[in-house]
Design a protein around this motif. Structure first.
Motif, PDB file in Angstrom:
ATOM      1  N   LEU A   1      -7.350   6.075   4.211  1.00 18.81           N
ATOM      2  CA  LEU A   1      -6.632   4.958   3.603  1.00 18.81           C
ATOM      3  C   LEU A   1      -5.346   5.413   2.914  1.00 18.81           C
ATOM      4  O   LEU A   1      -4.563   4.581   2.461  1.00 18.81           O
ATOM      5  CB  LEU A   1      -7.538   4.233   2.612  1.00 18.81           C
ATOM      6  CG  LEU A   1      -8.805   3.614   3.212  1.00 18.81           C
ATOM      7  CD1 LEU A   1      -9.589   2.870   2.136  1.00 18.81           C
ATOM      8  CD2 LEU A   1      -8.460   2.678   4.369  1.00 18.81           C
ATOM      9  N   VAL A   2      -5.142   6.722   2.817  1.00 19.08           N
ATOM     10  CA  VAL A   2      -3.901   7.284   2.275  1.00 19.08           C
ATOM     11  C   VAL A   2      -3.466   8.424   3.185  1.00 19.08           C
ATOM     12  O   VAL A   2      -4.275   9.001   3.916  1.00 19.08           O
ATOM     13  CB  VAL A   2      -4.071   7.804   0.827  1.00 19.08           C
ATOM     14  CG1 VAL A   2      -4.345   6.667  -0.132  1.00 19.08           C
ATOM     15  CG2 VAL A   2      -5.185   8.849   0.744  1.00 19.08           C
ATOM     16  N   ASP A   3      -2.173   8.736   3.139  1.00 20.10           N
ATOM     17  CA  ASP A   3      -1.633   9.852   3.917  1.00 20.10           C
ATOM     18  C   ASP A   3      -1.293  11.005   2.983  1.00 20.10           C
ATOM     19  O   ASP A   3      -0.794  10.787   1.865  1.00 20.10           O
ATOM     20  CB  ASP A   3      -0.356   9.438   4.663  1.00 20.10           C
ATOM     21  CG  ASP A   3      -0.663   8.723   5.965  1.00 20.10           C
ATOM     22  OD1 ASP A   3      -1.764   8.933   6.503  1.00 20.10           O
ATOM     23  OD2 ASP A   3       0.193   7.948   6.433  1.00 20.10           O
ATOM     24  N   ALA A   4      -1.540  12.208   3.437  1.00 18.54           N
ATOM     25  CA  ALA A   4      -1.214  13.385   2.639  1.00 18.54           C
ATOM     26  C   ALA A   4       0.292  13.498   2.451  1.00 18.54           C
ATOM     27  O   ALA A   4       1.052  13.459   3.419  1.00 18.54           O
ATOM     28  CB  ALA A   4      -1.757  14.641   3.325  1.00 18.54           C
ATOM     29  N   GLY A   5       0.708  13.609   1.201  1.00 16.92           N
ATOM     30  CA  GLY A   5       2.124  13.811   0.906  1.00 16.92           C
ATOM     31  C   GLY A   5       2.997  12.592   1.057  1.00 16.92           C
ATOM     32  O   GLY A   5       4.222  12.697   0.997  1.00 16.92           O
ATOM     33  N   ARG A   6       2.407  11.412   1.300  1.00 14.62           N
ATOM     34  CA  ARG A   6       3.199  10.195   1.474  1.00 14.62           C
ATOM     35  C   ARG A   6       2.660   9.092   0.581  1.00 14.62           C
ATOM     36  O   ARG A   6       1.466   8.963   0.372  1.00 14.62           O
ATOM     37  CB  ARG A   6       3.156   9.725   2.927  1.00 14.62           C
ATOM     38  CG  ARG A   6       3.695  10.727   3.934  1.00 14.62           C
ATOM     39  CD  ARG A   6       3.721  10.126   5.321  1.00 14.62           C
ATOM     40  NE  ARG A   6       4.172  11.072   6.333  1.00 14.62           N
ATOM     41  CZ  ARG A   6       4.370  10.773   7.606  1.00 14.62           C
ATOM     42  NH1 ARG A   6       4.148   9.541   8.033  1.00 14.62           N
ATOM     43  NH2 ARG A   6       4.776  11.690   8.457  1.00 14.62           N
ATOM     44  N   GLY A   7       3.554   8.260   0.101  1.00 16.31           N
ATOM     45  CA  GLY A   7       3.139   7.160  -0.758  1.00 16.31           C
ATOM     46  C   GLY A   7       2.843   5.885   0.000  1.00 16.31           C
ATOM     47  O   GLY A   7       2.274   4.946  -0.553  1.00 16.31           O
TER      48      GLY A   7
ATOM     49  N   THR B   1      -9.616   9.633   1.685  1.00 20.05           N
ATOM     50  CA  THR B   1      -9.271  10.379   2.893  1.00 20.05           C
ATOM     51  C   THR B   1     -10.448  10.493   3.860  1.00 20.05           C
ATOM     52  O   THR B   1     -10.258  10.463   5.079  1.00 20.05           O
ATOM     53  CB  THR B   1      -8.775  11.792   2.529  1.00 20.05           C
ATOM     54  OG1 THR B   1      -7.645  11.681   1.649  1.00 20.05           O
ATOM     55  CG2 THR B   1      -8.366  12.575   3.767  1.00 20.05           C
ATOM     56  N   ASN B   2     -11.659  10.571   3.309  1.00 17.47           N
ATOM     57  CA  ASN B   2     -12.799  10.941   4.151  1.00 17.47           C
ATOM     58  C   ASN B   2     -13.922   9.917   4.282  1.00 17.47           C
ATOM     59  O   ASN B   2     -14.714   9.995   5.223  1.00 17.47           O
ATOM     60  CB  ASN B   2     -13.412  12.251   3.631  1.00 17.47           C
ATOM     61  CG  ASN B   2     -12.451  13.411   3.690  1.00 17.47           C
ATOM     62  OD1 ASN B   2     -11.906  13.711   4.747  1.00 17.47           O
ATOM     63  ND2 ASN B   2     -12.223  14.066   2.563  1.00 17.47           N
ATOM     64  N   ASP B   3     -14.035   8.960   3.373  1.00 18.76           N
ATOM     65  CA  ASP B   3     -15.265   8.164   3.310  1.00 18.76           C
ATOM     66  C   ASP B   3     -15.225   6.832   4.058  1.00 18.76           C
ATOM     67  O   ASP B   3     -16.275   6.250   4.315  1.00 18.76           O
ATOM     68  CB  ASP B   3     -15.656   7.899   1.847  1.00 18.76           C
ATOM     69  CG  ASP B   3     -16.143   9.156   1.155  1.00 18.76           C
ATOM     70  OD1 ASP B   3     -16.117  10.224   1.789  1.00 18.76           O
ATOM     71  OD2 ASP B   3     -16.531   9.076  -0.030  1.00 18.76           O
TER      72      ASP B   3
ATOM     73  N   THR C   1       2.491  -3.177  10.351  1.00 13.33           N
ATOM     74  CA  THR C   1       2.634  -3.298   8.894  1.00 13.33           C
ATOM     75  C   THR C   1       1.952  -2.128   8.201  1.00 13.33           C
ATOM     76  O   THR C   1       1.089  -1.456   8.771  1.00 13.33           O
ATOM     77  CB  THR C   1       2.005  -4.600   8.379  1.00 13.33           C
ATOM     78  OG1 THR C   1       0.604  -4.607   8.705  1.00 13.33           O
ATOM     79  CG2 THR C   1       2.666  -5.820   8.983  1.00 13.33           C
ATOM     80  N   ALA C   2       2.341  -1.906   6.942  1.00 17.09           N
ATOM     81  CA  ALA C   2       1.703  -0.868   6.136  1.00 17.09           C
ATOM     82  C   ALA C   2       0.315  -1.329   5.700  1.00 17.09           C
ATOM     83  O   ALA C   2       0.027  -2.530   5.649  1.00 17.09           O
ATOM     84  CB  ALA C   2       2.561  -0.562   4.914  1.00 17.09           C
ATOM     85  N   LEU C   3      -0.536  -0.380   5.382  1.00 19.44           N
ATOM     86  CA  LEU C   3      -1.883  -0.663   4.894  1.00 19.44           C
ATOM     87  C   LEU C   3      -1.978  -0.495   3.387  1.00 19.44           C
ATOM     88  O   LEU C   3      -2.571  -1.318   2.695  1.00 19.44           O
ATOM     89  CB  LEU C   3      -2.890   0.265   5.576  1.00 19.44           C
ATOM     90  CG  LEU C   3      -4.331   0.222   5.053  1.00 19.44           C
ATOM     91  CD1 LEU C   3      -4.955  -1.152   5.286  1.00 19.44           C
ATOM     92  CD2 LEU C   3      -5.169   1.314   5.731  1.00 19.44           C
TER      93      LEU C   3
ATOM     94  N   MET D   1      -1.630   4.271  19.418  1.00 16.29           N
ATOM     95  CA  MET D   1      -2.976   4.498  18.897  1.00 16.29           C
ATOM     96  C   MET D   1      -2.971   4.319  17.396  1.00 16.29           C
ATOM     97  O   MET D   1      -2.086   4.815  16.701  1.00 16.29           O
ATOM     98  CB  MET D   1      -3.449   5.906  19.260  1.00 16.29           C
ATOM     99  CG  MET D   1      -4.921   6.154  18.990  1.00 16.29           C
ATOM    100  SD  MET D   1      -5.467   7.608  19.923  1.00 16.29           S
ATOM    101  CE  MET D   1      -7.175   7.625  19.428  1.00 16.29           C
ATOM    102  N   GLN D   2      -4.000   3.657  16.842  1.00 17.18           N
ATOM    103  CA  GLN D   2      -4.009   3.333  15.414  1.00 17.18           C
ATOM    104  C   GLN D   2      -4.221   4.557  14.538  1.00 17.18           C
ATOM    105  O   GLN D   2      -3.514   4.812  13.595  1.00 17.18           O
ATOM    106  CB  GLN D   2      -5.105   2.312  15.132  1.00 17.18           C
ATOM    107  CG  GLN D   2      -4.863   0.965  15.758  1.00 17.18           C
ATOM    108  CD  GLN D   2      -5.979   0.012  15.421  1.00 17.18           C
ATOM    109  OE1 GLN D   2      -7.049   0.391  15.042  1.00 17.18           O
ATOM    110  NE2 GLN D   2      -5.695  -1.268  15.574  1.00 17.18           N
ATOM    111  N   SER D   3      -5.267   5.299  14.799  1.00 14.69           N
ATOM    112  CA  SER D   3      -5.595   6.508  14.066  1.00 14.69           C
ATOM    113  C   SER D   3      -6.458   7.334  14.988  1.00 14.69           C
ATOM    114  O   SER D   3      -7.133   6.791  15.864  1.00 14.69           O
ATOM    115  CB  SER D   3      -6.336   6.173  12.772  1.00 14.69           C
ATOM    116  OG  SER D   3      -6.499   7.324  11.982  1.00 14.69           O
ATOM    117  N   ALA D   4      -6.439   8.650  14.827  1.00 15.20           N
ATOM    118  CA  ALA D   4      -7.135   9.522  15.766  1.00 15.20           C
ATOM    119  C   ALA D   4      -8.578   9.087  15.968  1.00 15.20           C
ATOM    120  O   ALA D   4      -9.348   9.012  15.027  1.00 15.20           O
ATOM    121  CB  ALA D   4      -7.083  10.955  15.250  1.00 15.20           C
TER     122      ALA D   4
END
Length: 309
Positions: free
Chosen positions: A52-58, A40-42, A67-69, A1-4
């Motif tokens: 478009l970003v992950d909490a605590g990760r670069g 994170t939200n929009d 692939t990475a986004l 699954m790509q994202s929840a």
């Protein structure tokens, strides 16, 4: 699954294209900053939030993606601003560090896959805590295993001309260094200038960020044209253009002058209220902090050019 909540039927390249388009619109083609909350939200896919970003990760590699986004460089804690020289190699290409923990192995593989496929990435470059400049697209060109980092092209010219030292002349290499540094340093400069001027034009106090520029007093093409707040003015696009073309001048005492040939013209309300009415008046907006106000020596040199034109 790509994202929840996002269907597997949506290909990752479609999500990536939508993210790039969304960023183009939100940042006015990379000229306006974004916050972590926005990232994170929009942004959404099929009506479902897609960070478009992950909490605590670069590194953001959505679940199920090959692939990475995006990649992220945060402002170091306790720092007053970003550090960019330590990320730039002698060839002018920037470096991005791999994650060294076991948890980051899949994310690093996502970067390797993006490099192999030459997939466009988004670089969120920290200007202040939770405030980023979106630089896109960027491409990974090589992996330096011994240094645990990737070589990154941040302009299309860099991407086309990789590798550097063995294939093009020193003059072209210097040109690429200049354009690349400008692409990175200009957003930092613009952010700091807008903060100092409370996001208002120094001449007319217009407060719409999308209509404002961070103008250099000493041009950035000049060796002395450092990207520092004291070499900057927040100007709306009309007054920026007028300043660059020596139609509008600013004296060292922060008084505005309009070139005499425009003072004698009769045109429409824009000329009258936008330029002529500011002649002889002080700047409407200047930084509160004295250390951030325009350098009088720079203003004096620029004003001399205005008078000589």
């Amino acid at each position: 699954m790509q994202s929840a909540g996002v269907s597997d039927a949506v290909p990752e390249e479609h999500v990536r294209a939508a993210a790039l388009q969304w960023l183009t619109e939100v940042t006015f083609d990379g000229t306006v900053t974004v916050t972590r909350d926005q990232l994170t939200n929009d942004f959404s896919v099929e009506g479902v939030r897609f960070p478009l970003v992950d909490a605590g990760r670069g590194i953001r590699r959505p679940r199920g993606w090959s692939t990475a986004l995006s990649i992220l460089t945060a402002v170091p804690k306790g720092s007053r601003g970003p550090v960019y020289d330590d990320a730039e190699g002698p060839d002018g290409y920037h470096r991005y560090k791999l994650r060294r923990d076991a948890r980051g192995a899949a994310e690093n593989d996502g970067l390797r896959a993006a490099m192999a496929k030459q997939t466009p990435l988004i670089w969120f470059y920290g200007l202040a805590p939770s405030v980023y400049q979106a630089i896109f697209p960027v491409y990974l060109m090589a992996e330096e295993h011994e240094l645990s980092q990737f070589v990154m092209a941040v302009t299309e010219e860099q991407r086309r001309l990789w590798p550097t030292e063995s294939r093009f002349e020193e003059a072209l290499r210097r040109y690429l260094l200049t354009t690349t540094r400008r692409r990175l340093h200009q957003p930092v400069f613009a952010y700091q200038v807008m903060q100092a001027y409370s996001t208002r034009c120094a001449v007319c106090s217009l407060g719409h960020r999308e209509l404002l520029d961070a103008a250099h007093i000493t041009p950035d093409a000049d060796e002395a044209g450092a990207a520092v707040v004291t070499n900057g003015l927040a100007l709306c696009k009309i007054h920026h253009a007028a300043y660059d073309r020596h139609i509008l001048g600013i004296r060292p005492d922060y008084t505005v002058e309009i070139h005499h040939r425009l003072l004698e013209e009769i045109d429409g309300p824009m000329l009258r209220h936008g330029l002529q009415d500011h002649h002889g008046r002080p700047l409407m907006t200047i930084p509160t902090a004295r250390t951030e106000r325009p350098d009088p020596d720079r203003l004096r040199q620029r004003y001399a050019l205005f008078r000589a034109t």
